[in-house]
Motif scaffolding. Structure first.
Motif, PDB file in Angstrom:
ATOM      1  N   GLY A   1      46.763  59.800  11.296  1.00  8.21           N
ATOM      2  CA  GLY A   1      45.426  59.679  11.996  1.00  8.21           C
ATOM      3  C   GLY A   1      44.250  60.172  11.194  1.00  8.21           C
ATOM      4  N   GLY A   2      43.118  59.602  11.439  1.00  4.89           N
ATOM      5  CA  GLY A   2      41.997  60.045  10.451  1.00  4.89           C
ATOM      6  C   GLY A   2      41.117  58.953  10.154  1.00  4.89           C
ATOM      7  N   GLY A   3      40.012  59.300   9.649  1.00  2.12           N
ATOM      8  CA  GLY A   3      38.926  58.587   9.179  1.00  2.12           C
ATOM      9  C   GLY A   3      38.844  57.961   7.665  1.00  2.12           C
ATOM     10  N   PHE A   4      37.956  57.092   7.329  1.00  2.80           N
ATOM     11  CA  PHE A   4      37.910  56.878   5.926  1.00  2.80           C
ATOM     12  C   PHE A   4      37.666  57.991   5.098  1.00  2.80           C
ATOM     13  CE2 PHE A   4      33.258  56.689   7.213  1.00  2.80           C
ATOM     14  CZ  PHE A   4      32.890  57.552   6.205  1.00  2.80           C
ATOM     15  N   ASP A   5      37.238  59.171   5.418  1.00  2.00           N
ATOM     16  CA  ASP A   5      37.204  60.407   4.673  1.00  2.00           C
ATOM     17  C   ASP A   5      38.422  60.705   3.958  1.00  2.00           C
ATOM     18  OD1 ASP A   5      37.828  61.025   7.385  1.00  2.00           O
ATOM     19  OD2 ASP A   5      36.961  62.765   7.303  1.00  2.00           O
ATOM     20  N   GLN A   6      39.358  60.584   5.070  1.00  2.00           N
ATOM     21  CA  GLN A   6      40.800  61.026   4.613  1.00  2.00           C
ATOM     22  C   GLN A   6      41.243  59.917   3.531  1.00  2.00           C
ATOM     23  OE1 GLN A   6      42.941  61.778   8.194  1.00  2.00           O
ATOM     24  NE2 GLN A   6      42.342  63.775   8.307  1.00  2.00           N
TER      25      GLN A   6
ATOM     26  N   TYR B   1      34.272  52.054   7.921  1.00  2.00           N
ATOM     27  CA  TYR B   1      34.944  52.046   6.604  1.00  2.00           C
ATOM     28  C   TYR B   1      33.814  52.546   5.404  1.00  2.00           C
ATOM     29  CZ  TYR B   1      32.718  47.572   4.993  1.00  2.00           C
ATOM     30  OH  TYR B   1      31.895  46.615   4.850  1.00  2.00           O
ATOM     31  N   ALA B   2      34.597  53.056   4.604  1.00  2.00           N
ATOM     32  CA  ALA B   2      33.813  53.299   3.257  1.00  2.00           C
ATOM     33  C   ALA B   2      34.049  52.334   2.183  1.00  2.00           C
ATOM     34  CB  ALA B   2      34.224  54.527   2.719  1.00  2.00           C
ATOM     35  N   ASN B   3      33.150  52.157   1.197  1.00  2.00           N
ATOM     36  CA  ASN B   3      33.245  51.122  -0.014  1.00  2.00           C
ATOM     37  C   ASN B   3      32.845  52.161  -1.076  1.00  2.00           C
ATOM     38  OD1 ASN B   3      33.516  49.128  -1.803  1.00  2.00           O
ATOM     39  ND2 ASN B   3      32.004  47.891  -0.598  1.00  2.00           N
ATOM     40  N   ALA B   4      33.701  52.679  -1.652  1.00  2.00           N
ATOM     41  CA  ALA B   4      33.280  53.854  -2.542  1.00  2.00           C
ATOM     42  C   ALA B   4      33.298  53.390  -4.048  1.00  2.00           C
ATOM     43  CB  ALA B   4      33.840  55.155  -2.475  1.00  2.00           C
ATOM     44  N   ASP B   5      32.280  53.501  -4.823  1.00  2.00           N
ATOM     45  CA  ASP B   5      32.600  53.478  -6.326  1.00  2.00           C
ATOM     46  C   ASP B   5      32.393  52.047  -6.799  1.00  2.00           C
ATOM     47  OD1 ASP B   5      32.412  56.122  -6.886  1.00  2.00           O
ATOM     48  OD2 ASP B   5      34.374  56.449  -6.594  1.00  2.00           O
ATOM     49  N   ASP B   6      32.893  51.772  -8.262  1.00  2.00           N
ATOM     50  CA  ASP B   6      32.723  50.365  -8.642  1.00  2.00           C
ATOM     51  C   ASP B   6      34.192  50.370  -9.415  1.00  2.00           C
ATOM     52  OD1 ASP B   6      30.108  49.915  -8.271  1.00  2.00           O
ATOM     53  OD2 ASP B   6      29.356  51.065  -9.829  1.00  2.00           O
ATOM     54  N   GLY B   7      34.445  49.152  -9.938  1.00  2.00           N
ATOM     55  CA  GLY B   7      35.626  48.582 -10.599  1.00  2.00           C
ATOM     56  C   GLY B   7      36.381  47.967  -9.656  1.00  2.00           C
TER      57      GLY B   7
ATOM     58  N   ALA C   1      38.149  52.002   2.139  1.00  2.00           N
ATOM     59  CA  ALA C   1      38.894  52.821   3.276  1.00  2.00           C
ATOM     60  C   ALA C   1      38.499  52.802   4.501  1.00  2.00           C
ATOM     61  CB  ALA C   1      38.967  54.238   2.770  1.00  2.00           C
ATOM     62  N   PRO C   2      39.289  52.043   5.681  1.00  2.00           N
ATOM     63  CA  PRO C   2      38.913  52.100   6.729  1.00  2.00           C
ATOM     64  C   PRO C   2      39.281  53.304   7.536  1.00  2.00           C
ATOM     65  CG  PRO C   2      40.876  50.860   6.594  1.00  2.00           C
ATOM     66  CD  PRO C   2      40.467  51.415   5.122  1.00  2.00           C
ATOM     67  N   SER C   3      38.476  53.566   8.739  1.00  2.00           N
ATOM     68  CA  SER C   3      38.962  54.601   9.640  1.00  2.00           C
ATOM     69  C   SER C   3      39.974  54.017  10.883  1.00  2.00           C
ATOM     70  CB  SER C   3      37.770  54.942  10.444  1.00  2.00           C
ATOM     71  OG  SER C   3      37.035  55.687   9.620  1.00  2.00           O
ATOM     72  N   ARG C   4      40.861  54.614  11.030  1.00  2.00           N
ATOM     73  CA  ARG C   4      41.845  54.235  12.136  1.00  2.00           C
ATOM     74  C   ARG C   4      41.102  54.259  13.391  1.00  2.00           C
ATOM     75  NH1 ARG C   4      47.296  54.798  10.379  1.00  2.00           N
ATOM     76  NH2 ARG C   4      47.819  55.382  12.729  1.00  2.00           N
TER      77      ARG C   4
ATOM     78  N   GLY D   1      39.745  54.718  16.909  1.00  5.67           N
ATOM     79  CA  GLY D   1      39.190  56.126  17.429  1.00  5.67           C
ATOM     80  C   GLY D   1      38.767  57.006  16.518  1.00  5.67           C
ATOM     81  N   TYR D   2      38.662  57.149  15.212  1.00  5.37           N
ATOM     82  CA  TYR D   2      38.377  58.020  14.299  1.00  5.37           C
ATOM     83  C   TYR D   2      36.808  57.686  13.919  1.00  5.37           C
ATOM     84  CZ  TYR D   2      42.925  60.592  14.528  1.00  5.37           C
ATOM     85  OH  TYR D   2      43.836  60.867  15.007  1.00  5.37           O
ATOM     86  N   LEU D   3      35.988  58.758  13.504  1.00  6.45           N
ATOM     87  CA  LEU D   3      34.799  58.859  13.299  1.00  6.45           C
ATOM     88  C   LEU D   3      34.055  57.782  14.147  1.00  6.45           C
ATOM     89  CD1 LEU D   3      35.199  58.835   9.199  1.00  6.45           C
ATOM     90  CD2 LEU D   3      34.588  60.759  11.035  1.00  6.45           C
TER      91      LEU D   3
END
Length: 94
Positions: free
Chosen positions: A27-32, A11-17, A49-52, A54-56
């Motif tokens: 379908g897709g990963g955290f990038d989407q 998963y991604a943990n992006a930015d603050d706030g 944002a988690p990946s689904r 099988g992705y990434l």
């Protein structure tokens, strides 16, 4: 990356706030998820944002059918708890 009962979850943990979990319905990963939430990031939200399955780098469980959907939501709540969110946030899905 965190370990869950269904396997590794990237998963991604992006930015603050204020945190907002972005769970997208295709379908897709955290990038989407980050792409879909770009406007919210620009508005000052932190996006988790988690990946689904099988992705990434996320595992693909032996049974990735609709029957495992509760496991998927369980994995997402594990991420939410693991980000050590101290401020109010929101869960959302698109």
């Amino acid at each position: 990356m965190i370990d869950t009962p269904a396997g590794a979850l990237e998963y991604a943990n992006a930015d603050d706030g204020p945190p907002l979990m972005m769970i997208h319905g295709t379908g897709g990963g955290f990038d989407q998820g980050l792409l879909f939430a770009s406007g919210l990031r620009q508005s000052g939200f932190r996006i988790v944002a988690p990946s689904r399955f099988g992705y990434l780098g996320s595992a693909f469980p032996d049974d990735a059918s609709q029957c495992t959907r509760p496991m998927c939501w369980s994995r997402c709540s594990t991420i939410w708890a693991s980000t050590a969110c101290r401020s109010p946030g929101a869960l959302t899905g698109l």
